[in-house]
Write an enzyme that holds these catalytic residues in place. Structure first.
Site, PDB file in Angstrom:
ATOM      1  CG  ASP A 360      -2.130   0.884   1.064  1.00  0.00           C
ATOM      2  OD1 ASP A 360      -3.247   0.336   0.988  1.00  0.00           O
ATOM      3  OD2 ASP A 360      -1.968   2.127   0.979  1.00  0.00           O
ATOM      4  CD  GLU A 448     -17.233  -2.202 -15.684  1.00  0.00           C
ATOM      5  OE1 GLU A 448     -18.275  -1.886 -15.092  1.00  0.00           O
ATOM      6  OE2 GLU A 448     -16.186  -2.569 -15.105  1.00  0.00           O
ATOM      7  CG  HIS A 478     -18.373  -3.654 -11.970  1.00  0.00           C
ATOM      8  ND1 HIS A 478     -17.858  -2.469 -12.445  1.00  0.00           N
ATOM      9  CD2 HIS A 478     -18.287  -3.553 -10.612  1.00  0.00           C
ATOM     10  CE1 HIS A 478     -17.480  -1.703 -11.438  1.00  0.00           C
ATOM     11  NE2 HIS A 478     -17.733  -2.343 -10.310  1.00  0.00           N
ATOM     12  CB  ILE A 479     -21.172  -9.421  -9.919  1.00  0.00           C
ATOM     13  CG1 ILE A 479     -20.047 -10.425 -10.170  1.00  0.00           C
ATOM     14  CG2 ILE A 479     -22.138  -9.340 -11.089  1.00  0.00           C
ATOM     15  CD1 ILE A 479     -20.485 -11.876 -10.126  1.00  0.00           C
ATOM     16  N   GLY A 481     -19.636  -6.071  -5.821  1.00  0.00           N
ATOM     17  CA  GLY A 481     -20.441  -5.507  -4.735  1.00  0.00           C
ATOM     18  C   GLY A 481     -21.907  -5.868  -4.855  1.00  0.00           C
TER      19      GLY A 481
HETATM   20  N1  LIG Z   1     -15.763  -4.866  -8.192  1.00  0.00           N
HETATM   21  C1  LIG Z   1     -16.626  -4.194  -7.460  1.00  0.00           C
HETATM   22  O1  LIG Z   1     -17.833  -4.394  -7.544  1.00  0.00           O
HETATM   23  C2  LIG Z   1     -16.121  -3.186  -6.501  1.00  0.00           C
HETATM   24  C3  LIG Z   1     -14.941  -2.529  -6.739  1.00  0.00           C
HETATM   25  N2  LIG Z   1     -14.477  -1.609  -5.844  1.00  0.00           N
HETATM   26  C4  LIG Z   1     -13.208  -0.939  -6.138  1.00  0.00           C
HETATM   27  O2  LIG Z   1     -12.276  -1.321  -5.130  1.00  0.00           O
HETATM   28  C5  LIG Z   1     -11.490  -0.192  -4.807  1.00  0.00           C
HETATM   29  C6  LIG Z   1     -10.924  -0.355  -3.415  1.00  0.00           C
HETATM   30  O3  LIG Z   1     -11.969  -0.323  -2.486  1.00  0.00           O
HETATM   31  P1  LIG Z   1     -11.695  -0.130  -0.928  1.00  0.00           P
HETATM   32  O4  LIG Z   1     -10.831  -1.186  -0.396  1.00  0.00           O
HETATM   33  O5  LIG Z   1     -13.012   0.062  -0.307  1.00  0.00           O
HETATM   34  O6  LIG Z   1     -10.922   1.245  -0.947  1.00  0.00           O
HETATM   35  P2  LIG Z   1     -10.079   1.891   0.243  1.00  0.00           P
HETATM   36  O7  LIG Z   1     -10.008   3.328  -0.068  1.00  0.00           O
HETATM   37  O8  LIG Z   1     -10.579   1.455   1.545  1.00  0.00           O
HETATM   38  O9  LIG Z   1      -8.638   1.238   0.026  1.00  0.00           O
HETATM   39  C7  LIG Z   1      -7.828   1.521  -1.080  1.00  0.00           C
HETATM   40  C8  LIG Z   1      -6.406   1.352  -0.645  1.00  0.00           C
HETATM   41  O10 LIG Z   1      -5.577   1.494  -1.780  1.00  0.00           O
HETATM   42  C9  LIG Z   1      -4.433   2.197  -1.383  1.00  0.00           C
HETATM   43  N3  LIG Z   1      -3.789   2.784  -2.550  1.00  0.00           N
HETATM   44  C10 LIG Z   1      -4.102   3.910  -3.222  1.00  0.00           C
HETATM   45  N4  LIG Z   1      -3.267   4.098  -4.238  1.00  0.00           N
HETATM   46  C11 LIG Z   1      -2.401   3.060  -4.219  1.00  0.00           C
HETATM   47  C12 LIG Z   1      -1.295   2.706  -5.018  1.00  0.00           C
HETATM   48  N5  LIG Z   1      -0.916   3.445  -6.074  1.00  0.00           N
HETATM   49  N6  LIG Z   1      -0.615   1.594  -4.689  1.00  0.00           N
HETATM   50  C13 LIG Z   1      -0.981   0.837  -3.631  1.00  0.00           C
HETATM   51  N7  LIG Z   1      -2.014   1.141  -2.838  1.00  0.00           N
HETATM   52  C14 LIG Z   1      -2.726   2.231  -3.132  1.00  0.00           C
HETATM   53  C15 LIG Z   1      -4.945   3.222  -0.407  1.00  0.00           C
HETATM   54  O11 LIG Z   1      -3.919   3.741   0.416  1.00  0.00           O
HETATM   55  C16 LIG Z   1      -5.951   2.407   0.363  1.00  0.00           C
HETATM   56  O12 LIG Z   1      -5.403   1.795   1.502  1.00  0.00           O
HETATM   57  C17 LIG Z   1     -12.495   0.972  -4.933  1.00  0.00           C
HETATM   58  O13 LIG Z   1     -11.815   2.185  -5.173  1.00  0.00           O
HETATM   59  C18 LIG Z   1     -13.338   0.566  -6.099  1.00  0.00           C
HETATM   60  O14 LIG Z   1     -12.800   1.109  -7.278  1.00  0.00           O
HETATM   61  C19 LIG Z   1     -15.173  -1.339  -4.702  1.00  0.00           C
HETATM   62  C20 LIG Z   1     -16.333  -1.969  -4.429  1.00  0.00           C
HETATM   63  C21 LIG Z   1     -16.939  -2.905  -5.334  1.00  0.00           C
HETATM   64  O1  LIG Z   2     -22.148  -2.560  -8.242  1.00  0.00           O
HETATM   65  C1  LIG Z   2     -21.928  -1.379  -8.270  1.00  0.00           C
HETATM   66  O2  LIG Z   2     -22.794  -0.541  -8.307  1.00  0.00           O
HETATM   67  C2  LIG Z   2     -20.483  -0.865  -8.285  1.00  0.00           C
HETATM   68  C3  LIG Z   2     -19.644  -1.487  -7.257  1.00  0.00           C
HETATM   69  C4  LIG Z   2     -18.350  -0.778  -7.254  1.00  0.00           C
HETATM   70  O3  LIG Z   2     -17.555  -0.935  -8.124  1.00  0.00           O
HETATM   71  C5  LIG Z   2     -18.064   0.179  -6.186  1.00  0.00           C
HETATM   72  O4  LIG Z   2     -18.760   0.158  -5.160  1.00  0.00           O
HETATM   73  O5  LIG Z   2     -17.129   0.975  -6.344  1.00  0.00           O
END
Ligand SMILES: NC(=O)C1=CN([C@@H]2O[C@H](COP(=O)(O)OP(=O)(O)OC[C@H]3O[C@@H](n4cnc5c(N)ncnc54)[C@H](O)[C@@H]3O)[C@@H](O)[C@H]2O)C=CC1
Ligand SMILES: O=C(O)CCC(=O)C(=O)O
Length: 619
Positions: A360, A448, A478-479, A481
């Site tokens: 991180d 997407e 993209h599921i 969440g």
């Molecule tokens: N596939 C899906 O449905 C979902 C995808 N996401 C994605 O997951 C990402 C992460 O979510 P959270 O863990 O909740 O975010 P968060 O903000 O809690 O954690 C992100 C971490 O990444 C670190 N970070 C930032 N830039 C970095 C870099 N260049 N190198 C290494 N570490 C770095 C930050 O310091 C932080 O600790 C979200 O930004 C979102 O884009 C989130 C929810 C659902």
């Molecule tokens: O399912 C969604 O609406 C998007 C989830 C996601 O990527 C996020 O919470 O950032």
């Protein structure tokens, strides 16, 4: 919503009005619209009706939501089935309460019941077990809802906006819609996302008025670029019903007084669990075996299939020396981004017998026996599974490209459930074809589709078909969440829905991602001639003096101001304000957009414009 239930809502609201007394509405600031009706609302938005309308509910009054449910239940026998009772009247391509993601078998009434349960349960939970600052639970989150739940605040209503009008895209969960509807806001609901040009057109035509949209609610797909936001002249606030906010031009929004809220961790666990399932599925080539069986092929093989804890110790007991010798044989999970999702995954991975390393950009406390490594390269060189959980920002674009894939161990696996831009897909395709990468799971893609359908081909992304041809590659739409009622989607709906209500009705920016976080305790019912001023302005010398010279004609009971970059946010509760003063107060503050003259420390005259970004007077 059936008309019977709706009249019940209105009866309930007018009884509240009766308690508070009503006052004449002031005409808007030009941003307000004439009476409108939407496909989803029968609210009368004429000025007189607005004066009588449902008092917006501040956070401490949010249990209206439950009162409404109780009222509904008191009317048992009335069919509660909005699916049958709502109809689209404006010819728009949206529908009210239809086809929720993953809820094909559930009626809205059923969802309402379960969401109601989730809502009340959420009040009793404190879920953040933060090891780091990234875990600080915003006030809009589970744990803080209870802390904001103080009784009997004064219910404020905005001076400068008529009925709040909301456009919801991307099938936002019913829990959010209920919260917003229970406030009397007008909602236009759309099941899918819209591309930029259609979104602009939608904003122009929404509510059959000119750009009269106060709130836009989206999930991860809708791009709210500066070009789109420019069209939404009356926009107050954006709700991202997800974690990521990369789809919004946050800076443009802040500079135009538009606050943005998200749900920072309501779906984190859902993502972490999906990744765990993918780790095992990749290690055992489950996707391929299942696909073969679907095609009628029995292919029982064990080559290149592994347990994720590495070597089995079997029934024999080993000395600590032998265990430590065998330890390197344990499969190593490498987590990039140790935030909400990454750290959940760390706990789950260890529980399954994996060793965990993480990288991180900030030093973060390790959970369990996980270890932080100083560079991405360190992680890539050691991990058997690399999983990405970073936000989409400039620094993370193509974070994993050809060079990084080459640094990964031969036979290792890559999982991306963060954002599509983080992995260079053509490089991944090459690495998988060469056999260097043994498998991968992708949940997110640079482009997407806006809606469900046959869109995963070369039209959106030039390599779509190449991906589809690869072995041991799990592709999901993209599921990460996307879990159902009482899990991610309704929790997000409640969290963001409540944050929007709090912002609209009381001006609180706690949990906001692009504004300084500012809040004041509620006004009480006894404070009759008190109003709340929200003034978003350029962070420049002299502005506060100008503002306070206007507020100073009254008694300033409390005030809080903070800045973030170029934008500052001020909230003040002032008393001794007669009904007739509200307009002039509002207009005087609005006039601060005119030339502002100040002197610097050397006595030079400084002239600047546009001190005011947005004024709201809540009374
Ligand atoms: N596939 C899906 O449905 C979902 C995808 N996401 C994605 O997951 C990402 C992460 O979510 P959270 O863990 O909740 O975010 P968060 O903000 O809690 O954690 C992100 C971490 O990444 C670190 N970070 C930032 N830039 C970095 C870099 N260049 N190198 C290494 N570490 C770095 C930050 O310091 C932080 O600790 C979200 O930004 C979102 O884009 C989130 C929810 C659902
Ligand atoms: O399912 C969604 O609406 C998007 C989830 C996601 O990527 C996020 O919470 O950032």
């Amino acid at each position: 919503m059936s008309s019977k239930i709706r009249s019940l809502f209105q009866g309930f609201r007018s009884s509240l009005d009766g308690e508070r007394g009503t006052s004449e509405a002031f005409p808007g600031d030009g941003s307000s619209s004439p009476a409108t009706s939407t496909s989803t609302s029968t609210h009368d938005s004429s000025p007189a009706a607005i004066a009588r309308r449902a008092p917006p509910t501040p956070p401490d009054e949010k249990d209206n939501h439950h009162h409404l449910k109780t009222l509904q239940r008191l009317q048992k026998g009335i069919p509660i089935n909005p699916k049958n009772s709502s109809s689209s009247t404006d010819g728009n391509n949206h529908s009210h309460y239809e086809d929720y993601e993953n809820t094909e078998d559930m009626t809205d009434a059923q969802q309402t019941e379960v969401n109601g349960l989730a809502h009340s349960v959420s009040h009793t939970l404190s879920l953040s077990n933060s090891p780091s600052s990234t875990f600080h639970s915003p006030v809009g989150s589970y744990s803080s809802r209870t802390t904001l739940n103080r009784p009997s605040g004064k219910q404020l209503k905005p001076f400068n906006t008529q009925d709040i009008k909301i456009v919801l895209l991307e099938n936002v969960n019913i829990a959010a819609r209920e919260i917003l509807e229970s406030q009397g806001y007008q909602i236009e609901f759309h099941k899918s996302s819209l591309p930029e040009d259609q979104l602009i057109e939608k904003i122009r035509q929404s509510f059959k008025t000119n750009r009269d949209v106060h709130v836009i609610g989206i999930r991860s797909k809708t791009k709210l670029s500066a070009k789109v936001l420019r069209e939404a002249k009356n926009l107050l606030v954006i709700g991202c019903f997800c974690i990521g906010t990369n789809q919004v031009d946050l800076e443009y929004a802040a500079k135009h007084g538009i606050s943005v809220f998200n749900s920072p961790f309501s779906n984190s666990r859902s993502v972490a669990e999906l990744v765990i399932s993918e780790i095992i599925a990749l290690a055992r080539q489950l996707g391929d075996r299942s696909m073969e069986m679907h095609n009628g092929t029995w292919n029982k093989i064990s080559a290149k299939c592994w347990e994720i804890r590495g070597k089995t110790l079997g029934k024999f007991s080993f000395t600590p020396e032998i265990i430590s010798w065998m330890r390197p044989l344990t499969k190593l999970l490498g987590i990039v981004g140790y935030g909400h999702i990454g750290s959940q995954l760390s706990v789950l991975g260890e529980a399954m017998g994996m060793r965990v390393l993480y990288y991180d950009v900030i030093p973060l406390m390790a959970l369990g026996t996980a270890k932080q490594v100083p560079t991405l390269k360190d992680l890539l060189e050691q991990a058997d599974f690399v999983t990405l959980h970073v936000p989409e920002i400039a620094e993370t674009k193509d974070m994993i490209g050809a060079e990084q894939l080459a640094q990964m161990k031969r036979g290792s696996y890559l999982i991306n459930a963060s954002r599509g831009s983080v992995v260079n897909i053509p490089a991944l395709i090459e690495s998988m074809r060469s056999g260097h990468t043994a498998g991968a799971a992708l949940d997110v893609y640079p482009s997407e589709p806006a809606a469900n359908g046959d869109y995963f081909n070369d039209t959106l992304n030039s390599w779509g078909n190449d991906l589809r041809s690869l072995k041991n590659l799990i592709l999901t739409p993209h599921i990460g969440g996307s879990t159902e009622v009482s899990e991610a989607q309704s929790a997000i709906g409640i969290e963001v829905g409540e944050a929007l209500v709090r912002y609209i009705n009381s001006g609180s920016t706690i949990g906001c991602v692009n504004m300084p976080e500012v809040t004041l305790r509620s006004l009480t019912l006894a404070e009759e001639n008190h109003v709340r001023v929200v003034f978003i302005h350029s962070n420049r010398p002299g502005v506060l003096r100008q503002v306070n010279s206007i507020l100073g004609d009254h008694n300033v009971d409390k005030q809080m101001s903070d800045s973030r970059g170029d934008v500052a946010y001020l909230m003040a509760d002032i008393s001794d304000v007669n009904a007739g003063d509200i307009r002039s107060l509002y207009e005087s503050l609005e006039a601060l957009s005119c030339k502002l003259i100040n002197r610097d420390t050397h006595g030079n005259t400084l002239t600047f414009f546009a001190a005011k970004i947005m004024t709201r007077v809540l009374y």
